[in-house]
Design a protein around this motif. Structure first.
Motif: not given
Length: 114
Positions: A33-43, A54-66
């Motif tokens: 939720c925090d790293v990808l700014a996803l809604d808690a209800e979704l998570v 590959g399924h969540l656009p928020e989880l790109d290669s830059m977000a993986v490191a975070t």
């Protein structure tokens, strides 16, 4: 003198038990939720087969490191380059299994001497 446990730093101990599966699950969901700014209800709807990379656009290669940095900090683990593979990021179940295994075997090894 009374010690307020809420204000004391968390000290890792070698003999400390790893967090329970439900605790790791809750922490991992919070991290996503925090790293990808996803809604808690979704998570909260994520299950073992929920696709991540590959399924969540928020989880790109830059977000993986975070994501890994936050996992290390909040789960008190150390993620080595050799630990990372595509399967662990393929699904929520894969990431959860990885996080659970690391909390048992991959503690950060903080200095526990007093």
């Amino acid at each position: 003198m009374t010690i307020d446990p809420a204000k004391e730093p968390v000290v890792a101990r070698e003999d400390a038990l790893a967090p329970s599966r439900s605790a790791v699950d809750a922490l991992l969901r919070g991290i996503l939720c925090d790293v990808l700014a996803l809604d808690a209800e979704l998570v909260d709807t994520f299950h073992g087969e929920t696709g991540l990379f590959g399924h969540l656009p928020e989880l790109d290669s830059m977000a993986v490191a975070t994501l890994f940095t936050e996992m290390e900090d909040r789960l008190d683990i150390l993620i080595e380059d050799d630990d990372v593979d595509g399967e662990m990021l393929e699904s929520y179940g894969g990431l959860l299994a990885f996080a659970e295994a690391k909390t048992i075997t991959g503690r950060s090894g903080a200095d526990t001497s007093l």
